[in-house]
Scaffold this motif. Structure first.
Motif, mmCIF file in Angstrom:
data_model
loop_
_atom_site.group_PDB
_atom_site.id
_atom_site.type_symbol
_atom_site.label_atom_id
_atom_site.label_comp_id
_atom_site.label_asym_id
_atom_site.label_seq_id
_atom_site.Cartn_x
_atom_site.Cartn_y
_atom_site.Cartn_z
ATOM 1 N N UNK A 84 0.814 -1.212 0.000
ATOM 2 C CA UNK A 84 0.000 0.000 0.000
ATOM 3 C C UNK A 84 0.843 1.255 0.000
ATOM 4 N N UNK A 85 0.202 2.379 -0.304
ATOM 5 C CA UNK A 85 0.865 3.673 -0.343
ATOM 6 C C UNK A 85 0.517 4.485 0.894
ATOM 7 N N UNK A 86 1.423 5.393 1.249
ATOM 8 C CA UNK A 86 1.274 6.198 2.461
ATOM 9 C C UNK A 86 1.163 7.660 2.083
ATOM 10 N N UNK A 87 0.180 8.320 2.623
ATOM 11 C CA UNK A 87 0.011 9.758 2.420
ATOM 12 C C UNK A 87 0.413 10.463 3.709
ATOM 13 N N UNK A 88 1.323 11.452 3.610
ATOM 14 C CA UNK A 88 1.795 12.215 4.762
ATOM 15 C C UNK A 88 1.129 13.585 4.734
ATOM 16 N N UNK A 89 0.356 13.888 5.760
ATOM 17 C CA UNK A 89 -0.314 15.194 5.809
ATOM 18 C C UNK A 89 0.713 16.321 5.914
ATOM 19 N N UNK A 90 0.438 17.397 5.214
ATOM 20 C CA UNK A 90 1.231 18.618 5.323
ATOM 21 C C UNK A 90 0.529 19.508 6.348
ATOM 22 N N UNK A 91 0.860 19.310 7.613
ATOM 23 C CA UNK A 91 0.161 20.004 8.697
ATOM 24 C C UNK A 91 0.581 21.467 8.780
ATOM 25 N N UNK A 92 -0.246 22.299 9.370
ATOM 26 C CA UNK A 92 0.203 23.654 9.699
ATOM 27 C C UNK A 92 1.469 23.594 10.547
ATOM 28 N N UNK A 93 2.351 24.562 10.369
ATOM 29 C CA UNK A 93 3.682 24.522 10.985
ATOM 30 C C UNK A 93 3.644 24.427 12.505
ATOM 31 N N UNK A 94 2.588 24.914 13.121
ATOM 32 C CA UNK A 94 2.539 24.925 14.591
ATOM 33 C C UNK A 94 2.595 23.522 15.185
ATOM 34 N N UNK A 95 2.240 22.510 14.397
ATOM 35 C CA UNK A 95 2.151 21.160 14.947
ATOM 36 C C UNK A 95 3.452 20.370 14.819
ATOM 37 N N UNK A 96 4.439 20.884 14.114
ATOM 38 C CA UNK A 96 5.719 20.173 14.039
ATOM 39 C C UNK A 96 6.900 21.133 13.878
ATOM 40 N N UNK A 97 6.978 21.845 12.751
ATOM 41 C CA UNK A 97 8.164 22.647 12.484
ATOM 42 C C UNK A 97 8.355 23.782 13.483
ATOM 43 N N UNK A 98 7.293 24.378 13.969
ATOM 44 C CA UNK A 98 7.443 25.451 14.948
ATOM 45 C C UNK A 98 8.013 24.931 16.265
ATOM 46 N N UNK A 99 7.692 23.699 16.613
ATOM 47 C CA UNK A 99 8.257 23.107 17.824
ATOM 48 C C UNK A 99 9.764 22.934 17.669
ATOM 49 N N UNK A 100 10.212 22.548 16.473
ATOM 50 C CA UNK A 100 11.642 22.423 16.218
ATOM 51 C C UNK A 100 12.311 23.796 16.215
ATOM 52 N N UNK A 101 11.643 24.780 15.606
ATOM 53 C CA UNK A 101 12.215 26.124 15.521
ATOM 54 C C UNK A 101 12.453 26.720 16.898
ATOM 55 N N UNK A 102 11.619 26.335 17.858
ATOM 56 C CA UNK A 102 11.755 26.854 19.226
ATOM 57 C C UNK A 102 12.202 25.743 20.173
ATOM 58 N N UNK A 103 13.147 24.935 19.694
ATOM 59 C CA UNK A 103 13.567 23.759 20.462
ATOM 60 C C UNK A 103 14.192 24.109 21.798
ATOM 61 N N UNK A 104 14.693 25.329 21.936
ATOM 62 C CA UNK A 104 15.300 25.701 23.217
ATOM 63 C C UNK A 104 14.257 25.819 24.327
ATOM 64 N N UNK A 105 12.980 25.850 23.971
ATOM 65 C CA UNK A 105 11.914 25.971 24.964
ATOM 66 C C UNK A 105 11.316 24.624 25.362
ATOM 67 N N UNK A 106 11.771 23.549 24.754
ATOM 68 C CA UNK A 106 11.126 22.255 24.958
ATOM 69 C C UNK A 106 11.466 21.621 26.294
#
Length: 542
Positions: A84-106
């Motif tokens: 089967x094939x897998x579809x990866x959702x392109x989520x709004x940035x707040x749910x993944x990339x923004x967490x990485x961008x502000x990794x010093x706050x984690x």
């Protein structure tokens, strides 16, 4: 160089003279230069933050765009994506990339950023001098300083580049939701001012977003899956005064499969997957080289233990194991006391211990599972367990399944109560195994290593060797195909027995009793959405 404001200077020209206008004072020149430097630095900071908000290659490969079915180029081997094939959702940035961008706050005590570099693998081991004394040079490129909690980032990175990823959701068998729920809730667990609303906010917003997606609404989420990088209990808060978030218990998650480093064994939607270790081979050849190395080692200790006693725990079992190691003596056992950050900083001390031990003691951690068990097995040592939920009841897709006799091929189980009261000792039990038996057990453990680690290559290990992500995806796709097949089967009417339907009611009651134990917990979680209307789906969750 400009003169200091306090240094002697020539008499100033009369105010308003051409000379005064054409030659600004050193003070004003210095101020202008300072302002330009500050403006330049501010611009660089703005650009840097903007770049971090994008799917930067510093953390994740940028999603490719294509007009074809395949997101990463057509697959030559028709069998490669037969599952089967897998579809990866392109989520709004707040749910993944923004967490990485502000990794010093984690994390409140130190920056988590180094552990999120290289797509969640962390710093390469060859940049940490102590690793070079433990890992042979040929294997160093496969080792990283990996934390135990970045699984969401590791899986997202791999799936974005996966050969069976499609950009056409109508062709997908499985839908992946790349929400970094573990990173999000982890940033609110210990903050002095964090509230329940802080812990729940991102999960609520994510589910609201998902409920507006066509294919999620179509299935109710039963063909969707997500990775949770912390233990399941961090996402199962009951009430407003408990630990963690209530993300998993929300109606929108009722049918979504969760790949989680520690699962709730009563919830059939939770699937336990291995903790990330520091070993991330690039190819099958790297795995085989490491397997050969760990099998060739002469180990000087019968058993080892890495852990810190928990002074706040009543009858702390780790203290018992430290005493067992001390009683056995330095000839037979070595312990690494993990008080403070000794076992967290780079993992080298723990790996060195396990590489020198035939067996490694694996009690429960703060919860039932420990990353240490996977570190132990990657080092080619045999885990000694004291709780079944530490491994046997958790990682059924990854560890040998079948009768309990199979467990003795790769592990040892000791009755913790007998050990606590002194009826047995660890040394006595382990000394009963012959050298030949220990060798066979270690060979079985080493054989399992590929299924327990996450490769660093976007294409997997290759050469028909599967890693932990391959095993997880295979299980997910198999589960979803079975669900689709079962939900599409027509239900044939049952013939009447001439007794006013009493036999039909009896069969229904029998079927209910057989599934009640497994589904009792899930019934409190499932929503009333159409996707949960069919009990046939429950039968296909395993």
């Amino acid at each position: 160089m400009p003169e200091s404001p306090t240094s002697p200077a020539k008499p100033p020209s009369p105010p308003g003279s051409p000379l005064n206008a054409a030659a600004p004072s050193p003070v004003s020149a210095l101020l202008r230069a300072t302002a330009l430097v500050i403006a330049f630095l501010a611009l660089q900071l703005v650009l840097f933050k903007s770049l971090l908000r994008l799917p930067s290659s510093r953390f994740l490969p940028a999603p490719r765009r294509s007009n074809s079915t395949w997101a990463n180029g057509a697959v030559d081997d028709a069998e490669a994506c037969k599952a089967g094939l897998i579809y990866v959702y392109d989520l709004p940035l707040e749910f993944n990339h923004d967490l990485i961008a502000h990794c010093e706050r984690l994390w409140p005590w130190y920056s988590f950023c180094p552990y999120l570099s290289n797509g969640g693998l962390g710093r390469p081991a060859d940049t940490i001098p102590v690793f070079s004394t433990i890992v042979p040079n040929a294997s160093l490129p496969s080792w990283y300083n990996t934390d135990q909690f970045p699984l969401e980032v590791i899986v997202h990175r791999r799936l974005l580049s996966h050969r069976c990823r499609t950009i056409d959701p109508s062709l997908a068998t499985a839908f992946y939701v790349p929400f970094y729920a573990g990173l999000d809730v982890g940033s609110h667990l210990w903050g002095p001012n964090s509230t329940v609303a802080d812990r729940d906010r991102a999960g609520i917003r994510l589910l609201r977003w998902l409920n507006n997606q066509t294919f999620f609404r179509k299935s109710g989420g039963w063909d969707h899956f997500i990775t949770l990088g912390r233990i399941t209990w961090d996402f199962r808060r009951y009430g407003d005064d408990g630990w963690g978030t209530n993300f998993v218990l929300r109606p929108g998650m009722a049918n979504v499969t969760r790949l989680v480093i520690e699962a709730d064994r009563l919830d059939l939607l939770d699937v336990g997957v291995p903790y990330p270790t520091g070993f991330h081979p690039r190819a099958a050849a790297d795995v085989r080289a490491w397997q050969k190395y760990v099998l060739s080692l002469e180990r000087s200790k019968l058993f080892g233990f890495a852990g810190a006693p928990r002074s706040g725990f009543r009858d702390d079992f780790r203290e018992v194991l430290l005493e067992e190691c001390e009683d056995a003596g330095s000839t037979y056992c070595r312990a690494v006391n993990c008080r403070g950050t000794r076992c967290n900083n780079n993992g080298a001390a723990v790996m060195e211990l396990f590489l020198d031990s035939n067996f490694c003691l694996q009690p429960r951690g703060d919860s039932f599972t420990r990353r240490s068990m996977f570190d132990c097995m990657v080092a080619g040592a045999v885990p000694v367990l004291f709780w079944r939920r530490t491994a046997y009841d958790q990682y059924r897709w990854f560890l040998p399944a079948g009768p309990r006799g199979d467990e003795t091929e790769w592990s040892v189980f000791i009755d913790r109560q007998a050990l606590r009261v002194g009826n047995v000792s660890v040394r006595e039990i382990l000394e009963r195994f012959s050298e030949r038996r220990v060798r066979r057990m270690r060979e079985r453990v080493v054989e399992m290593i590929p299924r327990l680690v996450y490769g660093s290559s976007s294409d997997g290990l290759g050469d028909s060797m599967v890693d932990a992500l391959d095993v997880a995806l295979s299980g997910v796709l198999k589960r979803f195909r079975r669900r689709r097949r079962d939900s599409s089967k027509p239900t044939a009417p049952r013939p009447s027995d001439g007794k006013n339907g009493s036999a039909i009611r009896a069969r229904r009651a029998s079927r209910y009793r057989s599934t009640a134990a497994a589904s009792a917990y899930i019934k409190t979680v499932l929503s009333d959405a159409p996707a949960s209307r069919s009990t046939s789906l429950q039968r296909s969750w395993q």
